[in-house]
Design a protein around this motif. Structure first.
Motif, PDB file in Angstrom:
ATOM      1  N   SER A 151     -42.468  47.754 -25.467  1.00 56.41           N
ATOM      2  CA  SER A 151     -42.050  46.394 -23.828  1.00 56.41           C
ATOM      3  C   SER A 151     -40.660  46.987 -24.011  1.00 56.41           C
ATOM      4  CB  SER A 151     -41.817  46.093 -23.665  1.00 56.41           C
ATOM      5  OG  SER A 151     -42.218  45.024 -24.786  1.00 56.41           O
ATOM      6  N   TYR A 152     -40.007  47.213 -25.010  1.00 49.05           N
ATOM      7  CA  TYR A 152     -38.514  46.741 -25.342  1.00 49.05           C
ATOM      8  C   TYR A 152     -37.611  48.480 -25.756  1.00 49.05           C
ATOM      9  CZ  TYR A 152     -39.043  41.771 -26.588  1.00 49.05           C
ATOM     10  OH  TYR A 152     -39.282  40.661 -25.967  1.00 49.05           O
TER      11      TYR A 152
ATOM     12  N   SER B 226     -36.590  42.482 -22.675  1.00 51.66           N
ATOM     13  CA  SER B 226     -38.201  43.314 -22.528  1.00 51.66           C
ATOM     14  C   SER B 226     -37.564  44.076 -21.467  1.00 51.66           C
ATOM     15  CB  SER B 226     -38.889  41.964 -22.439  1.00 51.66           C
ATOM     16  OG  SER B 226     -40.499  42.793 -22.026  1.00 51.66           O
TER      17      SER B 226
ATOM     18  N   ASP C 193     -50.138  38.420 -29.074  1.00 49.88           N
ATOM     19  CA  ASP C 193     -49.386  37.538 -29.872  1.00 49.88           C
ATOM     20  C   ASP C 193     -48.480  36.404 -29.801  1.00 49.88           C
ATOM     21  OD1 ASP C 193     -47.228  39.547 -30.039  1.00 49.88           O
ATOM     22  OD2 ASP C 193     -46.628  39.460 -31.405  1.00 49.88           O
TER      23      ASP C 193
ATOM     24  N   GLY D 217     -42.972  37.360 -20.612  1.00 50.76           N
ATOM     25  CA  GLY D 217     -44.120  37.710 -19.815  1.00 50.76           C
ATOM     26  C   GLY D 217     -45.175  39.232 -19.229  1.00 50.76           C
TER      27      GLY D 217
ATOM     28  N   LYS E 295     -43.622  31.294 -25.269  1.00 50.29           N
ATOM     29  CA  LYS E 295     -42.193  30.480 -25.189  1.00 50.29           C
ATOM     30  C   LYS E 295     -42.337  29.769 -23.813  1.00 50.29           C
ATOM     31  CE  LYS E 295     -39.716  32.462 -28.533  1.00 50.29           C
ATOM     32  NZ  LYS E 295     -38.627  34.042 -28.523  1.00 50.29           N
TER      33      LYS E 295
ATOM     34  N   PHE F 271     -36.563  31.913 -32.390  1.00 53.87           N
ATOM     35  CA  PHE F 271     -36.993  33.395 -32.784  1.00 53.87           C
ATOM     36  C   PHE F 271     -38.133  33.552 -33.806  1.00 53.87           C
ATOM     37  CE2 PHE F 271     -37.934  37.519 -34.577  1.00 53.87           C
ATOM     38  CZ  PHE F 271     -37.762  38.221 -33.104  1.00 53.87           C
TER      39      PHE F 271
ATOM     40  N   LEU G 117     -46.273  38.204 -36.426  1.00 51.32           N
ATOM     41  CA  LEU G 117     -44.639  38.252 -36.200  1.00 51.32           C
ATOM     42  C   LEU G 117     -43.558  39.231 -37.380  1.00 51.32           C
ATOM     43  CD1 LEU G 117     -46.353  35.638 -34.625  1.00 51.32           C
ATOM     44  CD2 LEU G 117     -44.858  36.690 -32.607  1.00 51.32           C
ATOM     45  N   ASP G 118     -43.309  39.746 -36.261  1.00 57.33           N
ATOM     46  CA  ASP G 118     -41.651  40.210 -37.287  1.00 57.33           C
ATOM     47  C   ASP G 118     -40.815  40.219 -36.875  1.00 57.33           C
ATOM     48  OD1 ASP G 118     -42.182  42.310 -34.914  1.00 57.33           O
ATOM     49  OD2 ASP G 118     -41.451  43.257 -36.003  1.00 57.33           O
TER      50      ASP G 118
HETATM   51  P1  IMP Z   1     -42.448  39.722 -23.415  1.00 62.17           P
HETATM   52  O1  IMP Z   1     -42.431  41.380 -22.524  1.00 62.17           O
HETATM   53  O2  IMP Z   1     -41.207  39.606 -22.883  1.00 62.17           O
HETATM   54  O3  IMP Z   1     -43.295  38.878 -22.745  1.00 62.17           O
HETATM   55  O4  IMP Z   1     -42.137  40.576 -24.981  1.00 62.17           O
HETATM   56  C1  IMP Z   1     -43.707  40.008 -25.886  1.00 62.17           C
HETATM   57  C2  IMP Z   1     -43.444  40.295 -27.242  1.00 62.17           C
HETATM   58  O5  IMP Z   1     -41.693  39.763 -27.204  1.00 62.17           O
HETATM   59  C3  IMP Z   1     -44.418  40.076 -28.717  1.00 62.17           C
HETATM   60  O6  IMP Z   1     -45.471  41.111 -28.355  1.00 62.17           O
HETATM   61  C4  IMP Z   1     -43.291  40.436 -29.449  1.00 62.17           C
HETATM   62  O7  IMP Z   1     -43.653  41.596 -30.206  1.00 62.17           O
HETATM   63  C5  IMP Z   1     -42.144  40.005 -29.095  1.00 62.17           C
HETATM   64  N1  IMP Z   1     -42.039  38.270 -29.207  1.00 62.17           N
HETATM   65  C6  IMP Z   1     -41.122  37.891 -28.172  1.00 62.17           C
HETATM   66  N2  IMP Z   1     -40.384  36.833 -29.086  1.00 62.17           N
HETATM   67  C7  IMP Z   1     -40.354  36.770 -30.845  1.00 62.17           C
HETATM   68  C8  IMP Z   1     -40.559  36.210 -31.290  1.00 62.17           C
HETATM   69  O8  IMP Z   1     -40.114  35.016 -31.491  1.00 62.17           O
HETATM   70  N3  IMP Z   1     -40.616  36.800 -32.857  1.00 62.17           N
HETATM   71  C9  IMP Z   1     -41.696  38.239 -32.660  1.00 62.17           C
HETATM   72  N4  IMP Z   1     -41.428  39.289 -31.147  1.00 62.17           N
HETATM   73  C10 IMP Z   1     -41.283  38.168 -30.265  1.00 62.17           C
END
Ligand code: IMP
Ligand code: MG
Length: 184
Positions: A73-74, A80, A104, A109, A135, A156, A162-163
Motif C-alpha cells: 500500500s505504500y 499509506s 497485523d 486503516g 492505532k 512505531f 512487524l518490521d
Molecule cells: P494502513 O493502511 O495505514 O492502515 O497501514 C497498515 C500497514 O502499515 C500495516 O499492515 C503495516 O505493514 C504498516 N504499519 C503501520 N504502522 C506500523 C508500525 O507501527 N510498525 C510496523 N508497520 C506498521
C-alpha cells in the motif's frame, strides 16, 4: 550494514509474549465458537501478520482453510497511499465462502479497507476482519477491524511479525523502536 543484537534497539516492550498468548487464545476461542460449522477460509496478510496468523489458526479448534495474500500500500512513500497493489494473490476462490482476514496493524486503516473491498467483490458469503494491533488515534473509528487484539498508542512498533526496513519481525513481543535505530 550495522551488526547488532536487535533486542538492543528496543526502547520498551509494549505488548509482552504472555499478553499476546493470552489474547490470541481469547480471540481463537471466540472464532472457534462462531465458525464451528462454517469451514472458514482464514487469510493471512503477508508478511506482518504471519506470526499472529499461525498462532491464531492453532487457537481455532474447528475445520478451517489457510491461504495467503501479499499487498503493498505504500509505494515509495512512508505514508499509506490507500491504494492496494496485490503482490501475491490468494490461491483459492473465495466465492460463497466465509472469509476471515488476519492483519497485523491498523494505522490509517486504508490497507484493510481496500483489501476488504477487493475481496468483497469476489462474492464471499461473509468477511470478518481481525487485526492484532490498532492505532485508534490515527483513523476514523469505522475503519477499525471487526476484532482487535490490542489498541496501542501512536508509536512505531516492531516485532511478532512487524518490521522496520524488514528487520525485527522475529522478536517475540511488540516493542517500540529506539530513535537511533531508525535515524542511522
Ligand atoms: P494502513 O493502511 O495505514 O492502515 O497501514 C497498515 C500497514 O502499515 C500495516 O499492515 C503495516 O505493514 C504498516 N504499519 C503501520 N504502522 C506500523 C508500525 O507501527 N510498525 C510496523 N508497520 C506498521
Ligand atoms: Mg501489513
Amino acid at each position: 550494514m550495522r551488526i547488532t543484537n536487535e533486542q538492543n534497539d528496543i526502547a520498551s516492550v509494549l505488548v509482552s509474549e504472555e499478553e499476546i498468548r493470552a489474547r490470541v487464545a481469547e480471540i481463537g476461542a471466540a472464532l472457534t465458537e462462531e465458525y464451528q460449522d462454517k469451514m472458514p477460509l482464514v487469510v493471512c496478510v503477508l508478511k506482518g501478520a504471519s506470526f499472529f496468523y499461525t498462532d491464531l489458526c492453532r487457537a481455532m479448534k474447528c475445520h478451517l482453510f489457510m491461504d495467503f495474500i501479499a499487498v503493498s500500500s505504500y509505494g515509495a512513500e512512508a505514508r499509506s497511499s490507500g491504494v492496494v497493489r496485490i503482490i501475491k494473490d490468494l490461491d483459492t476462490s473465495i466465492t460463497g465462502r466465509h472469509v476471515i482476514i488476519v492483519e497485523d496493524i491498523i494505522d490509517s486503516g486504508l490497507t484493510l479497507k481496500h483489501l476488504t473491498e477487493l475481496l468483497s467483490s469476489r462474492k464471499p458469503l461473509s468477511i470478518k476482519t481481525v487485526s492484532l494491533l490498532d492505532k485508534q488515534a490515527r483513523h476514523d473509528p469505522e475503519l477499525a477491524a471487526d476484532v482487535t487484539g490490542f489498541n496501542i498508542p501512536d508509536e512505531f512498533v516492531v516485532g511478532y511479525g512487524l518490521d522496520y526496513a524488514s528487520f525485527y519481525r522475529n522478536l517475540p513481543y511488540i516493542g517500540v523502536l529506539k530513535r537511533e535505530a531508525y535515524e542511522n
